[in-house]
Motif scaffolding. Sequence first.
Motif, PDB file in Angstrom:
ATOM      1  N   MET A  17       1.025  -1.102   0.029  1.00 45.70           N
ATOM      2  CA  MET A  17       0.139   0.132  -0.073  1.00 45.70           C
ATOM      3  C   MET A  17       0.710   1.290  -0.003  1.00 45.70           C
ATOM      4  O   MET A  17       0.485   2.232  -0.575  1.00 45.70           O
ATOM      5  N   VAL A  18       1.856   1.332   0.819  1.00 43.84           N
ATOM      6  CA  VAL A  18       2.645   2.381   0.876  1.00 43.84           C
ATOM      7  C   VAL A  18       3.504   2.697  -0.374  1.00 43.84           C
ATOM      8  O   VAL A  18       3.824   3.671  -0.875  1.00 43.84           O
ATOM      9  N   GLY A  19       3.856   1.389  -1.121  1.00 45.50           N
ATOM     10  CA  GLY A  19       4.715   1.480  -2.272  1.00 45.50           C
ATOM     11  C   GLY A  19       3.691   2.004  -3.473  1.00 45.50           C
ATOM     12  O   GLY A  19       4.215   2.832  -4.296  1.00 45.50           O
ATOM     13  N   SER A  20       2.645   1.621  -3.394  1.00 49.51           N
ATOM     14  CA  SER A  20       1.645   1.970  -4.413  1.00 49.51           C
ATOM     15  C   SER A  20       1.113   3.399  -4.339  1.00 49.51           C
ATOM     16  O   SER A  20       1.138   4.351  -5.318  1.00 49.51           O
ATOM     17  N   LYS A  21       1.222   3.927  -3.033  1.00 42.96           N
ATOM     18  CA  LYS A  21       1.112   5.494  -2.820  1.00 42.96           C
ATOM     19  C   LYS A  21       2.496   6.370  -2.973  1.00 42.96           C
ATOM     20  O   LYS A  21       2.133   7.469  -3.189  1.00 42.96           O
ATOM     21  N   SER A  22       3.394   5.864  -3.236  1.00 39.19           N
ATOM     22  CA  SER A  22       4.670   6.427  -3.383  1.00 39.19           C
ATOM     23  C   SER A  22       4.962   6.508  -4.794  1.00 39.19           C
ATOM     24  O   SER A  22       5.922   7.445  -5.293  1.00 39.19           O
ATOM     25  N   VAL A  23       4.449   5.760  -5.623  1.00 40.30           N
ATOM     26  CA  VAL A  23       4.793   5.858  -7.099  1.00 40.30           C
ATOM     27  C   VAL A  23       3.663   6.247  -7.918  1.00 40.30           C
ATOM     28  O   VAL A  23       2.611   6.101  -7.503  1.00 40.30           O
ATOM     29  N   TYR A  24       3.901   7.475  -8.896  1.00 38.79           N
ATOM     30  CA  TYR A  24       2.928   7.943  -9.850  1.00 38.79           C
ATOM     31  C   TYR A  24       3.524   8.030 -11.118  1.00 38.79           C
ATOM     32  O   TYR A  24       4.935   8.231 -11.090  1.00 38.79           O
ATOM     33  N   ILE A  25       2.705   7.883 -12.022  1.00 35.72           N
ATOM     34  CA  ILE A  25       3.184   8.201 -13.537  1.00 35.72           C
ATOM     35  C   ILE A  25       2.524   9.444 -14.063  1.00 35.72           C
ATOM     36  O   ILE A  25       1.179   9.595 -13.933  1.00 35.72           O
ATOM     37  N   ILE A  26       3.233  10.331 -14.884  1.00 33.28           N
ATOM     38  CA  ILE A  26       2.825  11.318 -15.612  1.00 33.28           C
ATOM     39  C   ILE A  26       2.887  10.783 -17.225  1.00 33.28           C
ATOM     40  O   ILE A  26       4.020  11.086 -17.443  1.00 33.28           O
ATOM     41  N   SER A  27       1.845  11.013 -17.806  1.00 30.69           N
ATOM     42  CA  SER A  27       1.914  10.779 -19.196  1.00 30.69           C
ATOM     43  C   SER A  27       2.067  11.963 -19.986  1.00 30.69           C
ATOM     44  O   SER A  27       2.359  12.905 -19.473  1.00 30.69           O
ATOM     45  N   GLU A  28       2.459  11.514 -21.329  1.00 27.60           N
ATOM     46  CA  GLU A  28       3.062  12.799 -22.116  1.00 27.60           C
ATOM     47  C   GLU A  28       1.879  13.993 -22.439  1.00 27.60           C
ATOM     48  O   GLU A  28       2.211  14.943 -22.832  1.00 27.60           O
ATOM     49  N   THR A  29       0.703  13.525 -22.262  1.00 27.12           N
ATOM     50  CA  THR A  29      -0.475  14.295 -22.556  1.00 27.12           C
ATOM     51  C   THR A  29      -0.837  14.976 -21.338  1.00 27.12           C
ATOM     52  O   THR A  29      -1.870  15.771 -21.289  1.00 27.12           O
ATOM     53  N   GLU A  30      -0.399  14.924 -20.281  1.00 31.00           N
ATOM     54  CA  GLU A  30      -0.615  15.527 -18.915  1.00 31.00           C
ATOM     55  C   GLU A  30       0.497  16.401 -18.246  1.00 31.00           C
ATOM     56  O   GLU A  30       1.636  16.571 -18.859  1.00 31.00           O
ATOM     57  N   ARG A  31      -0.138  17.348 -17.458  1.00 35.94           N
ATOM     58  CA  ARG A  31       0.961  18.292 -16.776  1.00 35.94           C
ATOM     59  C   ARG A  31       0.475  18.018 -15.381  1.00 35.94           C
ATOM     60  O   ARG A  31      -0.808  17.830 -15.127  1.00 35.94           O
ATOM     61  N   ALA A  32       1.311  18.373 -14.438  1.00 32.36           N
ATOM     62  CA  ALA A  32       0.879  17.980 -13.132  1.00 32.36           C
ATOM     63  C   ALA A  32       1.845  18.817 -12.131  1.00 32.36           C
ATOM     64  O   ALA A  32       2.935  19.502 -12.455  1.00 32.36           O
ATOM     65  N   VAL A  33       1.477  19.178 -10.903  1.00 35.54           N
ATOM     66  CA  VAL A  33       2.213  19.583  -9.830  1.00 35.54           C
ATOM     67  C   VAL A  33       2.051  18.760  -8.567  1.00 35.54           C
ATOM     68  O   VAL A  33       1.020  18.082  -8.674  1.00 35.54           O
TER      69      VAL A  33
END
Length: 291
Positions: A17-33
């Motif tokens: 659960m901690v690992g899944s909450k620690s990893v995220y992916i930003i795709s080429e069509t997205e912007r993020a903060v």
Amino acid sequence: MKPRSMLVLVLLLLVFMVGSKSVYIISETERAVLLRFGEIVNDDVSPGLHFKVPFVNVVRKFDGRLLTLDARPQSFLTLEKKRLVVDAFIKWRIQDVGKYYTATSGDEFRAGDVLLTRVENELRNQFGARTLNQVVSGEREELMDQVIQQLSQVAQDELGINVLDVRVKRVELPAEVSESVYQRMRTEREREARELRSRGKELAEGIRADADRQVTIVKANAYREAEETRGEGDASAANVYASAFSRDPEFYSFYRSLTAYKASFGGEGGDVLLLKPDSDFFKYLSKPTGP
């Protein structure tokens, strides 16, 4: 199940659960903060695989593609105070993610409302500085270029948005004005039609009168030529008769008497003719050889 095995299973579940909450992916069509307790710590997360501190950092993702926003049809006044209904659309993209999130809290609808307000104000200013002919055909491209230039700067400064294009889809008169314009156009066309019909009737009457005149002239000329021909024929016949009868006057007198007898006695009527027996009318009946 043994308590130790249960503990291991729980630990593995927590790690997952901690690992899944620690990893995220930003795709080429997205912007993020990346936020830490609501504060921006990374205002433009690059595309790819990233890690964060669970329950401390929060990632907000936005659509980084080119977006289309349809403006509400609005009524604008031209330079000569003529009201027009204008329908436009905007092409925009997020340029400064941090500023965009700060200004709109990442709400695309809020950003659209703010952007539409700016677009409507700028269009109102541009339409108010031009005549109807200019906004419809004469200076449409120049108007759009000025709107994009003014709006793009404001959108970048306030919203972190890059406005790529603004286009007017439709410019038309209000419904009540359009009906009066159509009615006036209809009246004008009917007036022109009546003028054309009157002109056509006038030309037709002229052509018909000229044709009748030519027919009368042709008939008159034909009747004159016929009468001249008939007169010439009668004259020729009279000359022939005179020449023939002058050779034998006695035969001519006898022929005329026979013609008179035929005319008098050959009729079907019951008229009575009273003449003296010694009248000249009966001279060839009493003396067939003549006097």
